[in-house]
Design an enzyme around this catalytic site. Structure first.
Site, PDB file in Angstrom:
ATOM      1  N   LYS A   1       0.860  -1.190   0.000  1.00 24.21           N
ATOM      2  CA  LYS A   1       0.000   0.000   0.000  1.00 24.21           C
ATOM      3  C   LYS A   1       0.893   1.236   0.000  1.00 24.21           C
ATOM      4  O   LYS A   1       1.756   1.374   0.861  1.00 24.21           O
ATOM      5  CB  LYS A   1      -0.899  -0.031   1.243  1.00 24.21           C
ATOM      6  CG  LYS A   1      -1.914   1.090   1.304  1.00 24.21           C
ATOM      7  CD  LYS A   1      -2.876   0.875   2.466  1.00 24.21           C
ATOM      8  CE  LYS A   1      -3.706   2.121   2.715  1.00 24.21           C
ATOM      9  NZ  LYS A   1      -4.469   2.011   3.964  1.00 24.21           N
TER      10      LYS A   1
ATOM     11  N   ASP B   1     -16.686   0.516   0.355  1.00 24.32           N
ATOM     12  CA  ASP B   1     -15.404  -0.004  -0.147  1.00 24.32           C
ATOM     13  C   ASP B   1     -14.467  -0.310   1.012  1.00 24.32           C
ATOM     14  O   ASP B   1     -13.394  -0.874   0.806  1.00 24.32           O
ATOM     15  CB  ASP B   1     -14.742   0.996  -1.106  1.00 24.32           C
ATOM     16  CG  ASP B   1     -14.588   2.373  -0.497  1.00 24.32           C
ATOM     17  OD1 ASP B   1     -15.591   2.931  -0.016  1.00 24.32           O
ATOM     18  OD2 ASP B   1     -13.458   2.898  -0.486  1.00 24.32           O
ATOM     19  N   ASN B   2     -14.854   0.047   2.216  1.00 27.15           N
ATOM     20  CA  ASN B   2     -14.040  -0.242   3.393  1.00 27.15           C
ATOM     21  C   ASN B   2     -14.701  -1.273   4.295  1.00 27.15           C
ATOM     22  O   ASN B   2     -14.409  -1.348   5.490  1.00 27.15           O
ATOM     23  CB  ASN B   2     -13.773   1.044   4.184  1.00 27.15           C
ATOM     24  CG  ASN B   2     -12.887   2.018   3.410  1.00 27.15           C
ATOM     25  OD1 ASN B   2     -12.107   1.602   2.562  1.00 27.15           O
ATOM     26  ND2 ASN B   2     -13.012   3.290   3.703  1.00 27.15           N
TER      27      ASN B   2
ATOM     28  N   ASP C   1      -8.890  -0.633   6.499  1.00 15.85           N
ATOM     29  CA  ASP C   1      -8.760   0.798   6.231  1.00 15.85           C
ATOM     30  C   ASP C   1      -8.639   1.619   7.512  1.00 15.85           C
ATOM     31  O   ASP C   1      -9.623   2.150   8.026  1.00 15.85           O
ATOM     32  CB  ASP C   1      -9.898   1.323   5.351  1.00 15.85           C
ATOM     33  CG  ASP C   1      -9.419   2.536   4.583  1.00 15.85           C
ATOM     34  OD1 ASP C   1      -8.864   3.453   5.217  1.00 15.85           O
ATOM     35  OD2 ASP C   1      -9.573   2.575   3.357  1.00 15.85           O
TER      36      ASP C   1
HETATM   37  P1  AMP Z   1      -9.730   5.280   1.230  1.00 14.90           P
HETATM   38  O1  AMP Z   1     -10.198   6.594   1.701  1.00 14.90           O
HETATM   39  O2  AMP Z   1      -8.362   4.909   1.687  1.00 14.90           O
HETATM   40  O3  AMP Z   1     -10.719   4.208   1.455  1.00 14.90           O
HETATM   41  O4  AMP Z   1      -9.553   5.404  -0.346  1.00 14.90           O
HETATM   42  C1  AMP Z   1     -10.628   5.653  -1.211  1.00 14.90           C
HETATM   43  C2  AMP Z   1     -10.158   5.536  -2.651  1.00 14.90           C
HETATM   44  O5  AMP Z   1      -9.159   6.497  -2.947  1.00 14.90           O
HETATM   45  C3  AMP Z   1      -9.537   4.189  -3.015  1.00 14.90           C
HETATM   46  O6  AMP Z   1      -9.898   3.927  -4.352  1.00 14.90           O
HETATM   47  C4  AMP Z   1      -8.065   4.462  -2.879  1.00 14.90           C
HETATM   48  O7  AMP Z   1      -7.294   3.564  -3.639  1.00 14.90           O
HETATM   49  C5  AMP Z   1      -7.975   5.878  -3.416  1.00 14.90           C
HETATM   50  N1  AMP Z   1      -6.799   6.612  -2.904  1.00 14.90           N
HETATM   51  C6  AMP Z   1      -6.610   7.039  -1.636  1.00 14.90           C
HETATM   52  N2  AMP Z   1      -5.432   7.687  -1.527  1.00 14.90           N
HETATM   53  C7  AMP Z   1      -4.862   7.682  -2.753  1.00 14.90           C
HETATM   54  C8  AMP Z   1      -3.638   8.186  -3.305  1.00 14.90           C
HETATM   55  N3  AMP Z   1      -2.768   8.844  -2.556  1.00 14.90           N
HETATM   56  N4  AMP Z   1      -3.415   7.962  -4.611  1.00 14.90           N
HETATM   57  C9  AMP Z   1      -4.286   7.294  -5.375  1.00 14.90           C
HETATM   58  N5  AMP Z   1      -5.450   6.805  -4.939  1.00 14.90           N
HETATM   59  C10 AMP Z   1      -5.747   6.988  -3.640  1.00 14.90           C
HETATM   60 MG    MG Z   2     -10.310   2.275   1.517  1.00 14.96          MG
END
Ligand code: AMP
Ligand code: MG
Length: 481
Positions: A111, A246-247, A256
């Protein structure tokens, strides 16, 4: 590459529309932060090997073993209730699966390993702070007996990531029973791709519910696991903070670790996440949100539950409605154990909620209040600004224990086994990160070590039991992005 890691390519073998094939993007200068020796051994890996230059290159994404088939997984999701049809791994790469020492398949994912076709505007990277946070929190959750993704390693990249401020970059190696999410099913359902849904159901059943019969059996299994998971979170004062679909995993593991936090003074309305403006994911809302998410899963599965839509809706609805009873039973089981009770009685619900109400009124620390029940009652009452109110409740509690031929004294071992002394308190997590950012990992190392045995008395580490003083309190937590 000299590393021989027996990766399998189960997810990567699914049809092309399930993922994008690409390797991690190499980083400037990998630096070792930590390898989780116990977890490495569980996975059949030699921890010393992971700490060699070749191991470090693997953990940083600079080299990919021949046995790996790296992919970014496709998924969709509801974020704070709003639908997003295309999320996917924007900054993670699945290297493959390993069979662990107990014979179970585990995903190995990097990650923060660089951009993917799912990155949208993101840089595909992660900062050191969020990576250490996930390491501390996910390993603490595991030690607290909560199903969770794990942290196998954290490495620095020698690169800077730009967030509100420039931060050192890092990569976390995340281990999961699988990375299938409610959002994985939503992705294909939204595209009307019934064939892919069927494939995904079969894949998920083989992985998580080998006894299940068809999509309805899978749904029922997910609901049961999530009911137990959320009850366990509630019993520890854990607030996930970003329960988007998605989490939420199909495996029933917590995933997450962005803005999550453990509650200190008990208040069911507690929210830490800075992006959760309306308190959608507040402590007390978590069971309801789980139902909402599971209803999305059920909806996605309708076409593969029954060709007759009405029939599918009927049985799927019934399954989702089953969450309430499963959750209630799991919640009672968790909190009975926290009161040292070995049997069930109708008065247990009110006894538990009575204690929580007193806590809320007096603003007493949730973790310490329960832990103190396993100490001498004279110690426990000192936590309370109004000890007489506690005494009155403790009388009821003692009476209930007496019905089991037990006393607060005789229940001590059970009470300590059910109520942790140590949780990853927000200000301690922040302190560990701040020291690490200036190159001193000793605070991080100590916190991780103490949290490995959260139910043990550790007199030399009592400073880590204490709630934040007002000037130390962390008011808000931020997403790891
Ligand atoms: P999360 O908030 O971690 O659940 O992420 C939500 C979405 O945003 C997922 O599709 C992640 O892969 C994407 N995402 C989060 N941070 C980044 C990043 N720095 N670069 C690319 N995609 C991201
Ligand atoms: Mg996530």
């Amino acid at each position: 590459m000299t590393l021989h890691i027996p990766f399998q390519a189960r997810y990567a073998a699914l049809p092309d529309r399930f993922h994008a094939r690409l390797a991690p993007t190499p980083v400037a200068k990998p630096g070792l932060v930590k390898v989780n020796h116990g977890l490495a051994r569980e996975l059949g890996l030699d921890p010393a090997m992971l700490e060699t230059p070749d191991g470090l290159a693997l953990l940083a994404g600079n080299t990919v073993p021949d046995s790996a088939t790296p992919v970014a997984q496709a998924y969709a999701g509801h974020q704070f209730g709003g639908w997003n049809p295309a999320l996917g791994d924007g900054r993670a790469i699945l290297l493959g699966e390993l069979t662990d020492q107990t014979g179970h398949l585990r995903d190995v994912q990097l990650k923060g390993s660089g951009p993917t076709p799912f990155s949208r505007m993101g840089d595909g990277r992660a900062g050191l702070g969020p990576v250490l946070r996930e390491y501390i929190l996910s390993e603490a959750m595991h030690a607290l007996g909560v199903p969770t993704t794990r942290a196998l390693a954290a490495v620095t990249t020698g690169e800077i990531v730009l967030r509100e401020t420039p931060l050192p970059g890092a990569v976390l190696t995340r281990i999961a029973a699988s990375h299938l999410r409610v959002g994985t099913f939503q992705y294909f359902a939204a595209r009307g791709d019934t064939e892919a849904l069927q494939t995904l159901v079969a894949f998920a059943i083989a992985r998580h519910d080998p006894q299940a019969e068809g999509a309805l059996g899978l749904l029922t299994g997910v609901i049961a696991r999530q009911a137990r998971l959320i009850a366990r979170w509630m019993s520890l004062g854990f607030i996930h903070g970003v329960m988007n679909t998605d989490n939420m995993t199909i495996s029933g593991e917590t995933i997450d670790y962005g803005p999550c936090a453990f509650m200190e003074a008990y208040d069911p309305k507690t929210v830490y996440s800075s992006i959760d403006q309306f308190g959608r994911y507040a402590y007390a809302n978590q069971p309801e949100i789980a139902v909402w998410n599971l209803a999305q899963l059920a909806t996605s599965l309708l076409p593969v539950i029954d060709a007759n839509r009405d029939r599918a809706v009927e049985v799927a609805t019934e399954a989702v409605q089953g969450f309430a009873d499963a959750y209630e039973a799991a919640w009672l089981q968790e909190f009975r154990a926290k009161l040292g009770l070995a049997t069930a009685d109708d008065t247990d619900g009110p006894l538990i909620t009575g204690f929580l109400k007193l806590m809320a009124e007096a603003g007493v620390d949730f973790t310490l209040a329960f832990r103190a029940l396993g100490e001498d009652l004279s110690v426990a009452r000192e936590l309370w600004p109004n000890p007489e109110v506690f005494d009155a409740w403790a009388d009821q509690w003692s009476t209930r224990l007496a019905a089991e031929n037990a006393t607060p004294q005789s229940a001590r071992t059970a009470l300590k086994a059910a109520n942790p002394a140590f949780i990853p308190r927000n200000h301690r997590v922040e302190e560990a990160i701040q020291h690490a950012m200036s190159g001193d990992y000793s605070v991080f190392e100590r916190l991780v070590a103490v949290l490995e045995t959260p139910f043990a008395d550790q007199p030399q580490n009592e400073d880590l039991m204490a709630p934040a003083q007002p000037h130390e309190a962390v008011q808000a937590t931020f997403c790891g992005t």
